[in-house]
Design an enzyme around this catalytic site. Structure first.
Site, PDB file in Angstrom:
ATOM      1  N   TYR A  22      11.664  12.258 -14.228  1.00 42.55           N
ATOM      2  CA  TYR A  22      12.403  12.368 -12.963  1.00 42.55           C
ATOM      3  C   TYR A  22      11.441  12.191 -11.783  1.00 42.55           C
ATOM      4  O   TYR A  22      11.718  11.437 -10.863  1.00 42.55           O
ATOM      5  CB  TYR A  22      13.106  13.724 -12.881  1.00 42.55           C
ATOM      6  N   HIS A  26      11.297   9.061  -8.993  1.00 47.31           N
ATOM      7  CA  HIS A  26      11.409   9.302  -7.562  1.00 47.31           C
ATOM      8  C   HIS A  26      10.130   8.936  -6.813  1.00 47.31           C
ATOM      9  O   HIS A  26      10.185   8.563  -5.645  1.00 47.31           O
ATOM     10  CB  HIS A  26      11.853  10.742  -7.285  1.00 47.31           C
ATOM     11  N   TYR A  45      14.205  14.752   3.467  1.00 43.16           N
ATOM     12  CA  TYR A  45      14.899  14.953   2.192  1.00 43.16           C
ATOM     13  C   TYR A  45      13.885  15.373   1.139  1.00 43.16           C
ATOM     14  O   TYR A  45      12.927  14.652   0.872  1.00 43.16           O
ATOM     15  CB  TYR A  45      15.580  13.639   1.806  1.00 43.16           C
ATOM     16  N   TRP A  79      21.434   2.949  -8.988  1.00 42.27           N
ATOM     17  CA  TRP A  79      20.472   4.048  -9.087  1.00 42.27           C
ATOM     18  C   TRP A  79      21.023   5.155  -9.973  1.00 42.27           C
ATOM     19  O   TRP A  79      20.321   5.692 -10.818  1.00 42.27           O
ATOM     20  CB  TRP A  79      20.131   4.574  -7.692  1.00 42.27           C
ATOM     21  N   TRP A  80      22.301   5.498  -9.782  1.00 38.44           N
ATOM     22  CA  TRP A  80      22.921   6.534 -10.607  1.00 38.44           C
ATOM     23  C   TRP A  80      22.867   6.154 -12.085  1.00 38.44           C
ATOM     24  O   TRP A  80      22.562   6.984 -12.934  1.00 38.44           O
ATOM     25  CB  TRP A  80      24.365   6.761 -10.203  1.00 38.44           C
TER      26      TRP A  80
END
Length: 107
Positions: A22, A26, A45, A79-80
């Site tokens: 993950y 990112h 963010y 992306w999902w």
């Protein structure tokens, strides 16, 4: 009239054993995704991980849309799909996301 930025927080769930992947994904976020977020008014963010529960805690400032509102765009859907193997997702591959109410803020 200038719209002020609002803070928005939510949680998601990472599959066990996927923390390193993950973070890697990112760290290499697609430029198109980052640009879309900025254009939508998302800034400051951050995503944090509770390693004991695999819970991801996200907080962002938004002026307009939240990152969670961008699912109709092709790049976010892509992306999902890319992230679906390492997160809890809905049938459309969007991450299962739970908004969190703000109960305290110290400026």
């Amino acid at each position: 009239m200038v719209q002020t930025k609002q803070r928005f927080a939510f949680k998601m769930k990472l599959k066990p054993g996927c923390a390193a992947e993950y973070k890697k994904r990112h760290d290499q976020i697609w430029p198109e995704v980052a640009q879309l977020l900025k254009e939508a008014g998302v800034s400051d963010y951050s995503i944090f991980l509770d390693e004991e529960t695999h819970t991801l805690f996200a907080v962002q400032k938004q002026q307009g849309a939240s990152s969670q509102d961008l699912g109709t765009t092709q790049i976010v859907q892509k992306w999902w799909a890319y992230m679906a193997d390492i997160m809890e997702t809905n049938p459309d591959n969007s991450p299962v996301s739970v908004p969190l109410p703000e109960v305290f803020y110290l400026a």
